[in-house]
Design a protein around this motif. Structure first.
Motif, mmCIF file in Angstrom:
data_model
loop_
_atom_site.group_PDB
_atom_site.id
_atom_site.type_symbol
_atom_site.label_atom_id
_atom_site.label_comp_id
_atom_site.label_asym_id
_atom_site.label_seq_id
_atom_site.Cartn_x
_atom_site.Cartn_y
_atom_site.Cartn_z
ATOM 1 N N THR A 175 31.345 -13.755 -31.660
ATOM 2 C CA THR A 175 32.693 -13.666 -32.093
ATOM 3 C C THR A 175 32.996 -12.228 -32.646
ATOM 4 N N ASP A 176 32.046 -11.645 -33.558
ATOM 5 C CA ASP A 176 32.594 -10.636 -34.115
ATOM 6 C C ASP A 176 31.869 -9.536 -33.674
ATOM 7 N N HIS A 177 30.801 -9.495 -33.120
ATOM 8 C CA HIS A 177 30.363 -8.090 -32.468
ATOM 9 C C HIS A 177 29.357 -8.715 -31.462
ATOM 10 N N PRO A 178 30.021 -8.811 -30.261
ATOM 11 C CA PRO A 178 29.287 -9.037 -28.945
ATOM 12 C C PRO A 178 28.571 -8.063 -28.470
ATOM 13 N N VAL A 179 28.638 -6.972 -28.871
ATOM 14 C CA VAL A 179 27.843 -5.792 -28.652
ATOM 15 C C VAL A 179 27.411 -5.322 -29.930
ATOM 16 N N SER A 180 26.098 -5.579 -30.511
ATOM 17 C CA SER A 180 25.542 -5.322 -31.974
ATOM 18 C C SER A 180 24.179 -4.471 -31.804
ATOM 19 N N PRO A 181 23.796 -3.593 -32.927
ATOM 20 C CA PRO A 181 22.875 -2.862 -32.949
ATOM 21 C C PRO A 181 21.581 -3.832 -33.073
ATOM 22 N N LEU A 182 20.662 -3.653 -32.329
ATOM 23 C CA LEU A 182 19.367 -4.528 -32.416
ATOM 24 C C LEU A 182 17.942 -3.419 -32.878
ATOM 25 N N ALA A 183 17.346 -4.032 -33.737
ATOM 26 C CA ALA A 183 16.276 -3.301 -34.083
ATOM 27 C C ALA A 183 15.106 -4.082 -33.314
ATOM 28 N N TYR A 184 14.343 -3.104 -32.656
ATOM 29 C CA TYR A 184 13.107 -3.652 -31.887
ATOM 30 C C TYR A 184 12.028 -3.400 -32.468
ATOM 31 N N PRO A 185 10.801 -4.092 -32.302
ATOM 32 C CA PRO A 185 9.890 -4.450 -33.012
ATOM 33 C C PRO A 185 8.881 -2.871 -33.022
ATOM 34 N N ASP A 186 9.131 -2.130 -31.878
ATOM 35 C CA ASP A 186 8.419 -0.695 -31.812
ATOM 36 C C ASP A 186 9.217 0.235 -32.556
#
Length: 404
Positions: A33-44
């Motif tokens: 609803t708010d951020h359909p494309v949101s920053p994602l922190a990957y494990p590496d």
């Protein structure tokens, strides 16, 4: 630097709501609803993006500006791969390639997975299903539905389809399950992967010496692929051919037993079987997502995806999007499900989707027809969920029924 309108990068949501084994993490709904494309922190340490809207997921999966090449990708799930760093796909690993390499392999395989061929398998799938229901009846009235029904049926079907000796089925089940665990060291996974590939290579060599009338034998006879390519392809098809369907059979049965009103619909009207299977695929969405990497800068929903950034598209979030599916959090066998992305979308859409559909269309109605009083043998909260696995489902499903 993040702005008030853009959240800071965070790991992908994985915690499901308590007491709701069929629902995805609640955070997906808020992000969609708010951020359909949101920053994602990957494990590496990579910072990429998470996409949760149905329309954007389908757009990305159909956009050639987003690559599926394995050496460019970063996994959002710790422990999901067989190596710590992204590696180029070996010859034959078409699922981790872009055109034209992907197109080459896909063209050779598509003819083996036509709707017509899968439908021709229906009689054999019915026979295998009936045999396992008979065995359940002898073992019952309390069994683990995963061990007695959900896992052996698709694994036996894919073994027969590929021409893998039946006696190797247990080994493949064990090894494929290990490869999908998120808590197994990569070194152990790599050793298993290498051993499985070597076994498939030996099987290919045997089929060259003595041709067989099965899918793998047909690819060998085609003469356009090397032994190494065929070994990798065989391993991919073997793993994909039973692990996902097995979990859909078990989790699907769990969902139906937990929604007796919908189970009554299926029992009363067999003509809804196909729609029921599609709704189970949409509602359960056992594949957590898939990943693509931007080959160039792309603007998406007001966010700039930079070249080299990996984008994770959430299958469960897309399949619960109210912008596309009416009342998406309600399990309803009669609702429209067109456009669900349980099998992906675009050129990488699941090659064996018709086989999975046939196995579910045969297996699920047959199970409840044979055992009309089938129910859980333990409280729902005691069913062990596969929260430690890349593909969601249940580790065990104790069930019982009236009669002995």
């Amino acid at each position: 630097m993040s702005t008030p309108s853009t959240p800071a990068p965070a790991p992908i949501p994985t915690v499901r709501p308590a007491g709701c084994p069929f629902d995805p993490p609640e955070e997906f709904a808020r992000l969609r609803t708010d951020h359909p494309v949101s920053p994602l922190a990957y494990p590496d340490g990579h910072v990429g993006w998470l996409v949760t809207s149905h329309a954007l997921v389908r757009a990305i999966l159909a956009d050639p500006r987003f690559s599926h090449r394995s050496e460019l990708a970063h996994s959002p799930f710790p422990g999901a791969g067989v190596s710590e760093k992204p590696q180029p796909a070996p010859p034959g690993a078409f699922t981790a390639m872009d055109p034209p390499e992907h197109t080459h392999y896909r063209h050779l395989l598509t003819g083996q997975f036509t709707v017509r061929r899968m439908r021709q398998l229906t009689a054999r799938i019915q026979e295998i299903t009936s045999e396992h229901l008979d065995a359940m009846e002898r073992l019952g009235p309390t069994v683990d539905l995963v061990e007695a029904f959900a896992l052996p049926i698709p694994s036996l079907v894919i073994c027969e389809l590929l021409g893998v000796p039946t006696e190797e089925r247990a080994r493949f089940q064990r090894d494929m399950t290990t490869l999908l665990r998120l808590d197994i060291p990569q070194e152990k996974k790599m050793a298993i992967f290498v051993a499985l590939t070597e076994y498939m290579r030996e099987l290919v060599v045997a089929k060259r010496a003595e041709p067989t009338d099965d899918l793998l034998g047909g690819l060998v006879a085609g003469g356009r692929l090397t032994d190494e390519e065929l070994a990798v392809i065989g391993g991919i098809l073997m793993g994909a051919g039973f692990e996902t369907t097995a979990n859909m059979l078990a989790l699907g049965a769990f969902a139906l037993m937990s929604h007796p009103d919908q189970l009554a619909v299926l029992r009363a009207d067999p003509s809804v079987t196909d729609k029921a299977v599609e709704e189970l695929l949409r509602y359960l969405s056992i594949i957590p997502g898939t990943i693509r990497t931007a080959l160039e800068d792309v603007e998406l929903a007001g966010q700039l995806i930079k070249a080299g950034q990996t984008v994770t598209v959430s299958i469960p979030a897309a399949n619960r999007d109210p912008e596309h599916f009416p009342d998406p959090d309600t399990f309803d066998l009669r609702k429209p499900t067109a456009g669900h992305v349980a099998f992906g979308h675009g050129i990488h859409q699941c090659l064996g989707q018709q086989l999975a559909r046939v196995e579910m269309q045969v297996g699920i109605p047959a199970l409840f027809e044979r055992f009309p009083t089938l129910r859980l043998a333990v409280p729902p909260e005691e069913v062990p969920l596969r929260t430690d696995m890349l593909i969601y489902g249940v580790h065990r499903l104790p069930v019982t029924w009236d009669g002995a």
